[in-house]
Design a protein around this motif. Structure first.
Motif, PDB file in Angstrom:
ATOM      1  N   GLY A  27       0.792  -1.223   0.000  1.00  0.00           N
ATOM      2  CA  GLY A  27       0.000   0.000   0.000  1.00  0.00           C
ATOM      3  C   GLY A  27       0.824   1.272   0.000  1.00  0.00           C
ATOM      4  N   MET A  28       2.115   1.125  -0.143  1.00  0.00           N
ATOM      5  CA  MET A  28       2.970   2.307  -0.133  1.00  0.00           C
ATOM      6  C   MET A  28       3.837   2.325  -1.376  1.00  0.00           C
ATOM      7  N   GLY A  29       4.308   3.486  -1.689  1.00  0.00           N
ATOM      8  CA  GLY A  29       5.254   3.592  -2.784  1.00  0.00           C
ATOM      9  C   GLY A  29       6.642   3.183  -2.328  1.00  0.00           C
ATOM     10  N   LEU A  30       7.596   3.295  -3.214  1.00  0.00           N
ATOM     11  CA  LEU A  30       8.973   2.976  -2.865  1.00  0.00           C
ATOM     12  C   LEU A  30       9.552   4.122  -2.031  1.00  0.00           C
ATOM     13  N   ARG A  31      10.281   3.766  -0.993  1.00  0.00           N
ATOM     14  CA  ARG A  31      10.920   4.766  -0.147  1.00  0.00           C
ATOM     15  C   ARG A  31      12.427   4.584  -0.190  1.00  0.00           C
ATOM     16  N   LEU A  32      13.124   5.682  -0.333  1.00  0.00           N
ATOM     17  CA  LEU A  32      14.573   5.660  -0.507  1.00  0.00           C
ATOM     18  C   LEU A  32      15.272   5.396   0.812  1.00  0.00           C
ATOM     19  N   ILE A  33      16.163   4.403   0.829  1.00  0.00           N
ATOM     20  CA  ILE A  33      16.900   4.063   2.041  1.00  0.00           C
ATOM     21  C   ILE A  33      18.253   4.789   2.032  1.00  0.00           C
ATOM     22  N   TYR A  34      19.048   4.520   1.021  1.00  0.00           N
ATOM     23  CA  TYR A  34      20.354   5.140   0.823  1.00  0.00           C
ATOM     24  C   TYR A  34      20.580   5.294  -0.672  1.00  0.00           C
ATOM     25  N   TYR A  35      21.478   6.216  -1.012  1.00  0.00           N
ATOM     26  CA  TYR A  35      21.893   6.322  -2.392  1.00  0.00           C
ATOM     27  C   TYR A  35      23.377   6.665  -2.469  1.00  0.00           C
ATOM     28  N   SER A  36      23.903   6.457  -3.669  1.00  0.00           N
ATOM     29  CA  SER A  36      25.305   6.765  -3.933  1.00  0.00           C
ATOM     30  C   SER A  36      25.358   7.542  -5.236  1.00  0.00           C
ATOM     31  N   ALA A  37      25.670   8.821  -5.144  1.00  0.00           N
ATOM     32  CA  ALA A  37      25.679   9.669  -6.338  1.00  0.00           C
ATOM     33  C   ALA A  37      26.806   9.276  -7.285  1.00  0.00           C
ATOM     34  N   SER A  38      27.901   8.812  -6.728  1.00  0.00           N
ATOM     35  CA  SER A  38      29.035   8.392  -7.540  1.00  0.00           C
ATOM     36  C   SER A  38      29.891   7.448  -6.708  1.00  0.00           C
ATOM     37  N   GLU A  39      30.796   6.774  -7.364  1.00  0.00           N
ATOM     38  CA  GLU A  39      31.676   5.838  -6.674  1.00  0.00           C
ATOM     39  C   GLU A  39      32.415   6.565  -5.543  1.00  0.00           C
ATOM     40  N   GLY A  40      32.386   5.980  -4.353  1.00  0.00           N
ATOM     41  CA  GLY A  40      33.082   6.568  -3.223  1.00  0.00           C
ATOM     42  C   GLY A  40      32.233   7.454  -2.338  1.00  0.00           C
ATOM     43  N   THR A  41      30.962   7.681  -2.737  1.00  0.00           N
ATOM     44  CA  THR A  41      30.074   8.507  -1.920  1.00  0.00           C
ATOM     45  C   THR A  41      28.785   7.768  -1.617  1.00  0.00           C
ATOM     46  N   THR A  42      28.263   7.965  -0.404  1.00  0.00           N
ATOM     47  CA  THR A  42      26.947   7.440  -0.045  1.00  0.00           C
ATOM     48  C   THR A  42      26.232   8.476   0.805  1.00  0.00           C
ATOM     49  N   ASP A  43      24.894   8.489   0.702  1.00  0.00           N
ATOM     50  CA  ASP A  43      24.094   9.433   1.476  1.00  0.00           C
ATOM     51  C   ASP A  43      22.810   8.772   1.929  1.00  0.00           C
ATOM     52  N   LYS A  44      22.277   9.275   3.059  1.00  0.00           N
ATOM     53  CA  LYS A  44      21.027   8.742   3.588  1.00  0.00           C
ATOM     54  C   LYS A  44      19.848   9.239   2.780  1.00  0.00           C
ATOM     55  N   GLY A  45      18.847   8.355   2.680  1.00  0.00           N
ATOM     56  CA  GLY A  45      17.584   8.736   2.082  1.00  0.00           C
ATOM     57  C   GLY A  45      16.544   8.990   3.152  1.00  0.00           C
ATOM     58  N   GLU A  46      15.312   8.619   2.840  1.00  0.00           N
ATOM     59  CA  GLU A  46      14.180   8.905   3.735  1.00  0.00           C
ATOM     60  C   GLU A  46      14.144   7.981   4.946  1.00  0.00           C
ATOM     61  N   VAL A  47      14.528   6.695   4.766  1.00  0.00           N
ATOM     62  CA  VAL A  47      14.383   5.700   5.838  1.00  0.00           C
ATOM     63  C   VAL A  47      15.673   4.908   6.050  1.00  0.00           C
ATOM     64  N   PRO A  48      16.765   5.536   6.511  1.00  0.00           N
ATOM     65  CA  PRO A  48      18.056   4.851   6.602  1.00  0.00           C
ATOM     66  C   PRO A  48      18.283   4.028   7.868  1.00  0.00           C
ATOM     67  N   ASN A  49      17.453   4.224   8.888  1.00  0.00           N
ATOM     68  CA  ASN A  49      17.732   3.589  10.177  1.00  0.00           C
ATOM     69  C   ASN A  49      17.678   2.070  10.079  1.00  0.00           C
ATOM     70  N   GLY A  50      18.730   1.427  10.623  1.00  0.00           N
ATOM     71  CA  GLY A  50      18.800  -0.030  10.627  1.00  0.00           C
ATOM     72  C   GLY A  50      19.540  -0.609   9.432  1.00  0.00           C
ATOM     73  N   TYR A  51      20.036   0.271   8.563  1.00  0.00           N
ATOM     74  CA  TYR A  51      20.709  -0.169   7.342  1.00  0.00           C
ATOM     75  C   TYR A  51      22.085   0.497   7.204  1.00  0.00           C
ATOM     76  N   ASN A  52      22.963  -0.190   6.491  1.00  0.00           N
ATOM     77  CA  ASN A  52      24.228   0.397   6.060  1.00  0.00           C
ATOM     78  C   ASN A  52      24.448   0.022   4.603  1.00  0.00           C
ATOM     79  N   VAL A  53      25.249   0.827   3.907  1.00  0.00           N
ATOM     80  CA  VAL A  53      25.515   0.540   2.504  1.00  0.00           C
ATOM     81  C   VAL A  53      27.009   0.633   2.219  1.00  0.00           C
ATOM     82  N   SER A  54      27.385  -0.004   1.128  1.00  0.00           N
ATOM     83  CA  SER A  54      28.762   0.084   0.638  1.00  0.00           C
ATOM     84  C   SER A  54      28.730   0.206  -0.876  1.00  0.00           C
ATOM     85  N   ARG A  55      29.400   1.240  -1.385  1.00  0.00           N
ATOM     86  CA  ARG A  55      29.565   1.329  -2.839  1.00  0.00           C
ATOM     87  C   ARG A  55      30.935   0.721  -3.124  1.00  0.00           C
TER      88      ARG A  55
END
Lengths: 112, 114
Positions: free
Chosen positions: A40-68
């Motif tokens: 019942g919900m749309g997609l919600r952004l957790i994390y993103y990486s604009a380019s290699e070597g960078t990562t940023d939090k999205g709308e719902v980052p808690n409980g997650y980590n990312v690696s580019r």
């Protein structure tokens, strides 16, 4: 013609277990994204990486980590899974500002 | 607070007729809008987009209209075909740094009846 590939397609975890979701793209895109979709919900952004070597939090980052890991690969890690993280996870990539995001087929994750 | 809203969870139309899917947004910073189509057990597939400097964009059977003053956009599918049956997501975008972040609506399930 793979595009965006996500592994695994399905996974069942127990509360407290850890897990890494893998994503790889073969389109030479700079930007990569992780979303979750709940009923019942749309997609919600957790994390993103604009380019290699960078990562940023999205709308719902808690409980997650990312690696580019490199330009092709962007992984999402759940360190201590909780039932609230039961969802379908989508990875996407984009070539630039004017390029639409291209999605993988998702990972269906259930946490008991 | 939802910044992108699709108020109709479902829509049924007859094959050959027009399908109109609607979307409203609240954030004036959005400058790029997209529609995605999603089949079960697959990822969303990009359908059509429109920049905020335009009010209409057409691609074959698909046309997107943007009314900035009303903060409203719509997707028209003419003629509708059974293969168009899917969930349609509206998404809005604003530049954040060097990447575009998408904010999605909750989706509309379109069913095209043969």
């Amino acid at each position: 013609n793979a595009g965006v590939t996500q592994t695994p397609k399905f996974q069942v975890l127990k509360t407290g277990q850890s897990m890494t979701l893998q994503c790889a793209q073969d389109m030479n895109h700079n930007s990569m994204y992780w979303y979750r979709q709940d009923p019942g919900m749309g997609l919600r952004l957790i994390y993103y990486s604009a380019s290699e070597g960078t990562t940023d939090k999205g709308e719902v980052p808690n409980g997650y980590n990312v690696s580019r890991l490199n330009k092709r690969e962007f992984s999402l890690r759940l360190e201590s899974a909780a039932p609230s993280q039961t969802s379908v996870y989508f990875c996407a990539s984009s070539g630039g500002r004017g390029d639409p995001q291209h999605f993988g087929d998702g990972t269906r994750l259930s946490i008991l | 607070d939802q910044q992108v809203k699709q108020n109709s969870p479902s829509l049924s139309v007859q094959e050959g007729r027009i399908s109109i899917l609607n979307c409203d947004y609240t954030n004036s910073m959005f400058d790029y809008f997209l529609w995605y189509k999603k089949y079960p057990a697959e990822g969303p597939t990009f359908l059509i987009s429109i920049s905020s400097i335009k009010d209409k964009n057409e691609d074959g059977r698909f046309t997107v209209f943007l009314n900035k003053s009303a903060k409203h956009l719509s997707l028209h599918i003419v003629p509708s075909q059974p293969g168009d049956s899917a969930v349609y997501f509206c998404a809005a975008s604003a530049i954040s740094g060097s990447a575009r972040q998408l904010t999605f609506g909750s989706g509309t399930q379109l069913t095209v009846l043969p």
